[in-house]
Design a protein around this motif. Sequence first.
Motif, PDB file in Angstrom:
ATOM      1  N   ALA A 117       7.456   3.029  11.400  1.00  0.00           N
ATOM      2  CA  ALA A 117       8.129   2.221  12.416  1.00  0.00           C
ATOM      3  C   ALA A 117       7.973   0.735  12.125  1.00  0.00           C
ATOM      4  CB  ALA A 117       7.568   2.561  13.800  1.00  0.00           C
ATOM      5  N   GLU A 118       6.829   0.360  11.636  1.00  0.00           N
ATOM      6  CA  GLU A 118       6.577  -1.035  11.269  1.00  0.00           C
ATOM      7  C   GLU A 118       7.523  -1.488  10.157  1.00  0.00           C
ATOM      8  OE1 GLU A 118       3.172  -3.154   8.575  1.00  0.00           O
ATOM      9  OE2 GLU A 118       2.579  -1.486   9.849  1.00  0.00           O
ATOM     10  N   ALA A 119       7.663  -0.655   9.117  1.00  0.00           N
ATOM     11  CA  ALA A 119       8.534  -1.002   7.990  1.00  0.00           C
ATOM     12  C   ALA A 119      10.002  -1.037   8.387  1.00  0.00           C
ATOM     13  CB  ALA A 119       8.328  -0.011   6.846  1.00  0.00           C
ATOM     14  N   ALA A 120      10.346  -0.410   9.509  1.00  0.00           N
ATOM     15  CA  ALA A 120      11.741  -0.369   9.963  1.00  0.00           C
ATOM     16  C   ALA A 120      12.139  -1.594  10.788  1.00  0.00           C
ATOM     17  CB  ALA A 120      11.971   0.899  10.791  1.00  0.00           C
ATOM     18  N   ARG A 121      11.230  -2.554  10.985  1.00  0.00           N
ATOM     19  CA  ARG A 121      11.530  -3.713  11.826  1.00  0.00           C
ATOM     20  C   ARG A 121      12.765  -4.461  11.336  1.00  0.00           C
ATOM     21  NH1 ARG A 121       6.251  -7.006  13.820  1.00  0.00           N
ATOM     22  NH2 ARG A 121       7.974  -8.356  14.479  1.00  0.00           N
ATOM     23  N   ASP A 122      13.773  -4.552  12.213  1.00  0.00           N
ATOM     24  CA  ASP A 122      14.993  -5.265  11.857  1.00  0.00           C
ATOM     25  C   ASP A 122      14.778  -6.771  11.798  1.00  0.00           C
ATOM     26  OD1 ASP A 122      16.538  -2.987  11.589  1.00  0.00           O
ATOM     27  OD2 ASP A 122      17.201  -3.011  13.692  1.00  0.00           O
ATOM     28  N   ASP A 123      13.840  -7.289  12.606  1.00  0.00           N
ATOM     29  CA  ASP A 123      13.693  -8.742  12.643  1.00  0.00           C
ATOM     30  C   ASP A 123      13.208  -9.295  11.307  1.00  0.00           C
ATOM     31  OD1 ASP A 123      11.200  -7.547  13.022  1.00  0.00           O
ATOM     32  OD2 ASP A 123      10.491  -9.041  14.464  1.00  0.00           O
ATOM     33  N   VAL A 124      12.237  -8.610  10.687  1.00  0.00           N
ATOM     34  CA  VAL A 124      11.742  -9.067   9.390  1.00  0.00           C
ATOM     35  C   VAL A 124      12.820  -8.887   8.325  1.00  0.00           C
ATOM     36  CG1 VAL A 124       9.996  -8.734   7.600  1.00  0.00           C
ATOM     37  CG2 VAL A 124       9.351  -8.592  10.018  1.00  0.00           C
ATOM     38  N   ARG A 125      13.478  -7.732   8.332  1.00  0.00           N
ATOM     39  CA  ARG A 125      14.545  -7.489   7.370  1.00  0.00           C
ATOM     40  C   ARG A 125      15.656  -8.534   7.495  1.00  0.00           C
ATOM     41  NH1 ARG A 125      15.347  -1.651   5.972  1.00  0.00           N
ATOM     42  NH2 ARG A 125      13.361  -0.574   6.284  1.00  0.00           N
TER      43      ARG A 125
END
Length: 305
Positions: A117-125
């Motif tokens: 879930a952490e790696a799926a963060r849209d804000d960082v992407r």
Amino acid sequence: MIVTSPADFLAALSEQIEARGAWGKPTMSAALVVSPIGFRISPEASDNLYMKTGEIDVERAFAQHHGLVRALGDCGLPVLVVPGRDGLDDAVFVNNAFATIPDRLIVGSMRHPVRRAEAARDDVRDLFTWTFGHALTDLSQKPGISELTGPLVIDRRRGLGLCGLSQRADELGCAAMHTAFGLRLTFRFALQPSEYHTNVVLAVLAGRACLLHPGSFADPEVPAALARAYPGRTLELDDAEKQAFAANCIAVSEHDLLLSATAYRALRPASREALERWDFRLRPVEVDEFEKAGGSLRCLIAEIF
């Protein structure tokens, strides 16, 4: 090229690395960190034997995180601070989920659901792709487990990857990371079953020195080969130094070496003298609230190149 034996590694080192000159900038241009909002000891990470029992002192964690940001700034680095989120227990250990090479964001494939879930963060992407204009390589959509610069220690000066297999990185994940980072050579080896991430037992410092704990590798010939790759600049850590996260350090410039205060206190005088002789300034930072969760200073920093 990925090799799996110490002999092949040493042979390929001269063919793939030494004859080709520098690969990239040896240390980062900026740092990405995630604040301790939502930080807690994860009940999922049972494969991390460095975790301790007890509660997190949240106020102390925030103060220590601020101290880390200040230490990075004191070394001349811009620092991008992203807020943590409730429900993402280990998001502070950002280097496992996000990494960069110039103009590219790499997203890891995580073992535990909370970290997926952490790696799926849209804000960082979105920050890196839309705002900074980076291309995206999303390993979470590929087969294998690949927790980036946790299991993969990178010598950025030479384009050399050192990948320890564990429950946090498998063969498919190693191959995916080798391709994503565009490495010249990756040496893949097994860690002892008690180890979860290579960066707890091995560090490459600005491409010119190496710290390692020999007993943490399944094959004793592996650390011997690594020492030959950094002749006269390999520091072998003892058990106490390793357990105190001495290998979980990072050279944030050619000469500034950040490490946890726990690690600094555990270093033997001879170890400190060796690092200083190699022209590193040791900069301890207190992060023991985060060490309760089984990671230390290196785990808190994602490098931006």
